[in-house]
Scaffold this motif. Structure first.
Motif, PDB file in Angstrom:
ATOM      1  N   GLY A  93       0.833  -1.196   0.000  1.00  0.00           N
ATOM      2  CA  GLY A  93       0.000   0.000   0.000  1.00  0.00           C
ATOM      3  C   GLY A  93       0.868   1.247   0.000  1.00  0.00           C
ATOM      4  N   SER A  94       0.406   2.238  -0.718  1.00  0.00           N
ATOM      5  CA  SER A  94       1.112   3.517  -0.765  1.00  0.00           C
ATOM      6  C   SER A  94       0.945   4.242   0.554  1.00  0.00           C
ATOM      7  CB  SER A  94       0.548   4.389  -1.891  1.00  0.00           C
ATOM      8  OG  SER A  94       0.791   3.785  -3.136  1.00  0.00           O
ATOM      9  N   ALA A  95       1.881   5.129   0.826  1.00  0.00           N
ATOM     10  CA  ALA A  95       1.758   5.973   2.015  1.00  0.00           C
ATOM     11  C   ALA A  95       0.510   6.832   1.860  1.00  0.00           C
ATOM     12  CB  ALA A  95       2.990   6.859   2.146  1.00  0.00           C
ATOM     13  N   PRO A  96      -0.230   7.045   2.935  1.00  0.00           N
ATOM     14  CA  PRO A  96      -1.412   7.904   2.849  1.00  0.00           C
ATOM     15  C   PRO A  96      -1.027   9.304   2.350  1.00  0.00           C
ATOM     16  CG  PRO A  96      -1.255   6.840   5.010  1.00  0.00           C
ATOM     17  CD  PRO A  96       0.002   6.538   4.274  1.00  0.00           C
ATOM     18  N   ASP A  97      -1.976   9.974   1.712  1.00  0.00           N
ATOM     19  CA  ASP A  97      -1.707  11.302   1.156  1.00  0.00           C
ATOM     20  C   ASP A  97      -1.167  12.274   2.193  1.00  0.00           C
ATOM     21  OD1 ASP A  97      -2.465  10.510  -1.364  1.00  0.00           O
ATOM     22  OD2 ASP A  97      -4.490  11.362  -1.225  1.00  0.00           O
ATOM     23  N   ASP A  98      -1.737  12.250   3.409  1.00  0.00           N
ATOM     24  CA  ASP A  98      -1.271  13.199   4.422  1.00  0.00           C
ATOM     25  C   ASP A  98       0.177  12.913   4.831  1.00  0.00           C
ATOM     26  OD1 ASP A  98      -2.228  10.854   5.704  1.00  0.00           O
ATOM     27  OD2 ASP A  98      -2.585  11.936   7.564  1.00  0.00           O
ATOM     28  N   LEU A  99       0.574  11.648   4.859  1.00  0.00           N
ATOM     29  CA  LEU A  99       1.956  11.297   5.177  1.00  0.00           C
ATOM     30  C   LEU A  99       2.878  11.766   4.054  1.00  0.00           C
ATOM     31  CD1 LEU A  99       4.155   9.951   6.874  1.00  0.00           C
ATOM     32  CD2 LEU A  99       3.487   7.756   5.876  1.00  0.00           C
ATOM     33  N   GLN A 100       2.476  11.545   2.819  1.00  0.00           N
ATOM     34  CA  GLN A 100       3.286  11.972   1.674  1.00  0.00           C
ATOM     35  C   GLN A 100       3.398  13.501   1.649  1.00  0.00           C
ATOM     36  OE1 GLN A 100       4.969   9.719  -0.415  1.00  0.00           O
ATOM     37  NE2 GLN A 100       6.027  11.623  -0.856  1.00  0.00           N
ATOM     38  N   GLN A 101       2.320  14.197   1.960  1.00  0.00           N
ATOM     39  CA  GLN A 101       2.353  15.668   1.982  1.00  0.00           C
ATOM     40  C   GLN A 101       3.281  16.175   3.094  1.00  0.00           C
ATOM     41  OE1 GLN A 101      -1.773  16.695   2.348  1.00  0.00           O
ATOM     42  NE2 GLN A 101      -2.222  16.230   0.217  1.00  0.00           N
ATOM     43  N   THR A 102       3.257  15.508   4.242  1.00  0.00           N
ATOM     44  CA  THR A 102       4.145  15.896   5.344  1.00  0.00           C
ATOM     45  C   THR A 102       5.592  15.654   4.951  1.00  0.00           C
ATOM     46  OG1 THR A 102       2.432  15.392   6.970  1.00  0.00           O
ATOM     47  CG2 THR A 102       4.685  15.553   7.791  1.00  0.00           C
ATOM     48  N   LEU A 103       5.859  14.539   4.285  1.00  0.00           N
ATOM     49  CA  LEU A 103       7.214  14.242   3.815  1.00  0.00           C
ATOM     50  C   LEU A 103       7.674  15.305   2.820  1.00  0.00           C
ATOM     51  CD1 LEU A 103       9.127  11.267   3.578  1.00  0.00           C
ATOM     52  CD2 LEU A 103       8.595  11.991   1.277  1.00  0.00           C
TER      53      LEU A 103
END
Length: 139
Positions: free
Chosen positions: A95-105
Motif C-alpha cells: 500500500g502507498s503511504a497515505p496522502d497526508d503522510l506523503q504531503q508531510t514528507l
C-alpha cells in the motif's frame, strides 16, 4: 528537575515540527504493514523517521551555522532514506503511504532544503546563539 520555560532552539523550527508529525505518520502507517515486516521494513521506516527530527534538534543545539548545516544534511539523508523505504513498501504492494503522510514528507523536504540554503548563505557568520531571532525559519 525544573525545565526552562523557553522553547528549545529546535522547537522553534517549523521543519522540526513537520519532522515530528512525520514520525507520528510513519508509526501509524507502519503499524498496518504485514506481520512478516515486523523485523524488516517496519523498524527501518521508524528509525529513518526518528532520525530526521533528532538530527535537526542536535544541529540546532550545536551553536554554529556549519554544524547546524551538517546535521540538517544528515536529517535530509534520513528523509531520503524514508522516502525510498515508503516506495519499497508500495512496490511490494503493501500500500502507498497515505496522502497526508506523503504531503508531510514533501513539506519537510521543502522546509529542510530552504533552511539548509539559508544556513549555507550565513555559514561565515558568527556562532548562533540560542536566541530565537538568530535561527533562520524559526517560529
Amino acid at each position: 528537575m525544573i525545565r526552562d520555560s523557553l522553547p528549545r532552539p529546535h522547537q522553534r523550527l517549523e521543519v522540526w515540527h513537520d519532522a515530528m508529525a512525520l514520525v507520528t505518520g510513519v508509526y501509524e502507517y507502519s503499524s498496518r504493514l504485514p506481520r512478516e515486516e515486523r523485523y524488516g521494513l517496519v523498524p527501518q521506516l521508524r528509525r529513518a523517521a526518528i532520525s530526521v527530527p533528532s538530527n535537526i534538534a542536535e544541529g540546532a543545539a550545536r551553536g554554529t551555522p556549519r554544524e547546524l548545516h551538517r546535521f540538517l544534511s544528515i536529517a535530509r539523508g534520513s528523509l531520503s532514506e524514508l522516502d525510498t523505504q515508503l516506495e519499497i513498501a508500495a512496490r511490494l504492494e503493501y500500500g502507498s503511504a497515505p496522502d497526508d503522510l506523503q504531503q508531510t514528507l514533501d513539506r519537510t523536504f521543502a522546509r529542510l532544503n530552504a533552511l539548509m540554503k539559508s544556513i549555507a548563505a550565513r555559514a561565515d557568520e558568527s556562532p548562533i546563539t540560542h536566541h530565537p531571532s538568530r535561527l533562520p525559519n524559526a517560529r
